[in-house]
Write a protein that holds these residues in place. Structure first.
Motif, PDB file in Angstrom:
ATOM      1  N   VAL A 191       0.861  -1.183   0.000  1.00 30.32           N
ATOM      2  CA  VAL A 191       0.000   0.000   0.000  1.00 30.32           C
ATOM      3  C   VAL A 191       0.898   1.234   0.000  1.00 30.32           C
ATOM      4  O   VAL A 191       1.830   1.332   0.808  1.00 30.32           O
ATOM      5  CB  VAL A 191      -0.910   0.037   1.247  1.00 30.32           C
ATOM      6  CG1 VAL A 191      -1.892   1.198   1.152  1.00 30.32           C
ATOM      7  CG2 VAL A 191      -1.642  -1.274   1.417  1.00 30.32           C
ATOM      8  N   THR A 192       0.621   2.176  -0.916  1.00 28.45           N
ATOM      9  CA  THR A 192       1.384   3.427  -0.955  1.00 28.45           C
ATOM     10  C   THR A 192       0.444   4.612  -0.839  1.00 28.45           C
ATOM     11  O   THR A 192      -0.766   4.484  -0.994  1.00 28.45           O
ATOM     12  CB  THR A 192       2.200   3.558  -2.256  1.00 28.45           C
ATOM     13  OG1 THR A 192       1.291   3.597  -3.366  1.00 28.45           O
ATOM     14  CG2 THR A 192       3.180   2.416  -2.413  1.00 28.45           C
ATOM     15  N   ARG A 193       1.022   5.752  -0.600  1.00 31.46           N
ATOM     16  CA  ARG A 193       0.265   6.995  -0.488  1.00 31.46           C
ATOM     17  C   ARG A 193       0.952   8.059  -1.327  1.00 31.46           C
ATOM     18  O   ARG A 193       2.191   8.104  -1.394  1.00 31.46           O
ATOM     19  CB  ARG A 193       0.214   7.408   0.987  1.00 31.46           C
ATOM     20  CG  ARG A 193      -0.481   8.726   1.281  1.00 31.46           C
ATOM     21  CD  ARG A 193      -0.472   8.942   2.785  1.00 31.46           C
ATOM     22  NE  ARG A 193      -0.555  10.340   3.153  1.00 31.46           N
ATOM     23  CZ  ARG A 193      -0.219  10.813   4.342  1.00 31.46           C
ATOM     24  NH1 ARG A 193       0.239   9.995   5.271  1.00 31.46           N
ATOM     25  NH2 ARG A 193      -0.331  12.098   4.605  1.00 31.46           N
ATOM     26  N   HIS A 194       0.160   8.911  -1.981  1.00 33.60           N
ATOM     27  CA  HIS A 194       0.736   9.926  -2.862  1.00 33.60           C
ATOM     28  C   HIS A 194       0.118  11.297  -2.626  1.00 33.60           C
ATOM     29  O   HIS A 194      -1.101  11.445  -2.638  1.00 33.60           O
ATOM     30  CB  HIS A 194       0.531   9.540  -4.327  1.00 33.60           C
ATOM     31  CG  HIS A 194       0.991  10.590  -5.297  1.00 33.60           C
ATOM     32  ND1 HIS A 194       2.325  10.897  -5.485  1.00 33.60           N
ATOM     33  CD2 HIS A 194       0.295  11.420  -6.118  1.00 33.60           C
ATOM     34  CE1 HIS A 194       2.425  11.854  -6.386  1.00 33.60           C
ATOM     35  NE2 HIS A 194       1.215  12.202  -6.764  1.00 33.60           N
ATOM     36  N   THR A 195       0.979  12.286  -2.385  1.00 38.44           N
ATOM     37  CA  THR A 195       0.569  13.686  -2.293  1.00 38.44           C
ATOM     38  C   THR A 195       0.975  14.371  -3.592  1.00 38.44           C
ATOM     39  O   THR A 195       2.104  14.201  -4.054  1.00 38.44           O
ATOM     40  CB  THR A 195       1.255  14.396  -1.109  1.00 38.44           C
ATOM     41  OG1 THR A 195       0.898  13.730   0.102  1.00 38.44           O
ATOM     42  CG2 THR A 195       0.835  15.851  -1.022  1.00 38.44           C
ATOM     43  N   ILE A 196       0.079  15.151  -4.177  1.00 34.78           N
ATOM     44  CA  ILE A 196       0.384  15.845  -5.434  1.00 34.78           C
ATOM     45  C   ILE A 196       1.604  16.746  -5.254  1.00 34.78           C
ATOM     46  O   ILE A 196       1.696  17.505  -4.294  1.00 34.78           O
ATOM     47  CB  ILE A 196      -0.835  16.676  -5.891  1.00 34.78           C
ATOM     48  CG1 ILE A 196      -2.001  15.752  -6.229  1.00 34.78           C
ATOM     49  CG2 ILE A 196      -0.486  17.530  -7.112  1.00 34.78           C
ATOM     50  CD1 ILE A 196      -3.284  16.476  -6.566  1.00 34.78           C
ATOM     51  N   GLY A 197       2.551  16.648  -6.199  1.00 33.20           N
ATOM     52  CA  GLY A 197       3.763  17.452  -6.135  1.00 33.20           C
ATOM     53  C   GLY A 197       4.902  16.790  -5.385  1.00 33.20           C
ATOM     54  O   GLY A 197       5.995  17.354  -5.290  1.00 33.20           O
ATOM     55  N   LYS A 198       4.627  15.578  -4.856  1.00 29.55           N
ATOM     56  CA  LYS A 198       5.678  14.851  -4.142  1.00 29.55           C
ATOM     57  C   LYS A 198       5.819  13.439  -4.701  1.00 29.55           C
ATOM     58  O   LYS A 198       4.955  12.954  -5.430  1.00 29.55           O
ATOM     59  CB  LYS A 198       5.366  14.788  -2.644  1.00 29.55           C
ATOM     60  CG  LYS A 198       5.544  16.115  -1.927  1.00 29.55           C
ATOM     61  CD  LYS A 198       5.583  15.907  -0.422  1.00 29.55           C
ATOM     62  CE  LYS A 198       5.995  17.185   0.285  1.00 29.55           C
ATOM     63  NZ  LYS A 198       6.223  16.948   1.735  1.00 29.55           N
ATOM     64  N   LYS A 199       6.916  12.794  -4.340  1.00 30.38           N
ATOM     65  CA  LYS A 199       7.129  11.419  -4.773  1.00 30.38           C
ATOM     66  C   LYS A 199       6.232  10.488  -3.971  1.00 30.38           C
ATOM     67  O   LYS A 199       5.957  10.716  -2.791  1.00 30.38           O
ATOM     68  CB  LYS A 199       8.596  11.038  -4.559  1.00 30.38           C
ATOM     69  CG  LYS A 199       8.937   9.632  -5.014  1.00 30.38           C
ATOM     70  CD  LYS A 199      10.420   9.361  -4.946  1.00 30.38           C
ATOM     71  CE  LYS A 199      10.663   7.933  -5.409  1.00 30.38           C
ATOM     72  NZ  LYS A 199      11.968   7.759  -6.001  1.00 30.38           N
ATOM     73  N   THR A 200       5.741   9.415  -4.621  1.00 30.96           N
ATOM     74  CA  THR A 200       4.927   8.413  -3.931  1.00 30.96           C
ATOM     75  C   THR A 200       5.715   7.819  -2.773  1.00 30.96           C
ATOM     76  O   THR A 200       6.925   7.615  -2.863  1.00 30.96           O
ATOM     77  CB  THR A 200       4.514   7.305  -4.910  1.00 30.96           C
ATOM     78  OG1 THR A 200       3.737   7.889  -5.958  1.00 30.96           O
ATOM     79  CG2 THR A 200       3.695   6.239  -4.217  1.00 30.96           C
TER      80      THR A 200
END
Length: 218
Positions: A191-200
């Motif tokens: 499971v991963t999480r991603h914030t826009i403008g940053k690396k996963t």
């Protein structure tokens, strides 16, 4: 002529002569106390200002920009290895460098003498790992409750391939459900999480035990 008046007269003549010749032009006399001129020497400023970092999830590249002062060469290192060298045309110069990379190691921006001017860690360019509050397994599904920044995207990966995505709608808890069938062939599930403008983020691994129950490597 009085001897005392004669001495004062000679001192006055001598002082006037020296002033005319410029012999004490750098000294101001006031009540027989000389006041000397003060000279301020300023050390040139060396370093990086207006420094910015941005990451593109589409190209998997990081970009550094800023203004370098006091030197002509910049060296960018990733995990201790040189990945970019910049030659500046003058001592005060705006620079911009875009670098492809893999992993979650730290970057260092150094001058031509090896002094570290800026350090950029993974905490600055990458999303934090998913925060899993709880999980529950039924006969058919695994339900995971996560919390995090509203708008972040949580992704379930099977052997490196995305099989499900969900946006976090509530920072206090969002539930994502996956079928137990994902684990039948001992696949690697993360499971991963991603914030826009940053690396996963780095992945959180889901593991299946011998009794077919699922555990999460927090």
């Amino acid at each position: 002529m009085n001897k005392r008046k004669f001495i004062k007269l000679n001192i006055g003549i001598l002082t006037a002569t020296l002033l005319l010749l410029g012999g004490i032009s750098s000294v101001v006399v006031a009540k027989n106390k000389p006041i000397y001129e003060k000279h301020v020497f300023r050390t040139p400023v060396c370093g990086v200002t207006n420094f910015h970092t941005s990451y593109s999830g589409k190209t998997h590249k990081i970009t550094f920009s800023g203004t370098a002062s006091g030197f002509r060469d910049l060296v960018i290192k990733y995990d201790g290895k040189i990945v970019k060298e910049l030659k500046l045309k003058k001592a005060d110069k705006h620079f911009k460098a875009t670098i492809p990379f893999k992993g979650y190691k730290s970057f260092k921006i150094c001058d031509d003498n090896g002094h570290v001017l800026k350090k950029v860690s993974a905490a600055q360019y990458a999303t934090k790992r998913p925060r899993i509050n709880s999980y529950y397994q039924t006969n058919e599904h695994l339900k995971i409750e996560l919390s995090g920044k509203k708008g972040d995207i949580v992704t379930i990966w099977k052997n490196g391939k995305a099989v499900k995505r969900k946006r976090i709608t509530d920072k206090f808890g969002t539930t994502i459900t996956v079928p137990n069938a994902l684990f039948e062939d001992n696949s690697k599930i993360t499971v991963t999480r991603h914030t826009i403008g940053k690396k996963t983020s780095k992945g959180v691994e889901l593991n299946r035990s011998k009794d077919n129950s699922i555990s999460i490597d927090k």
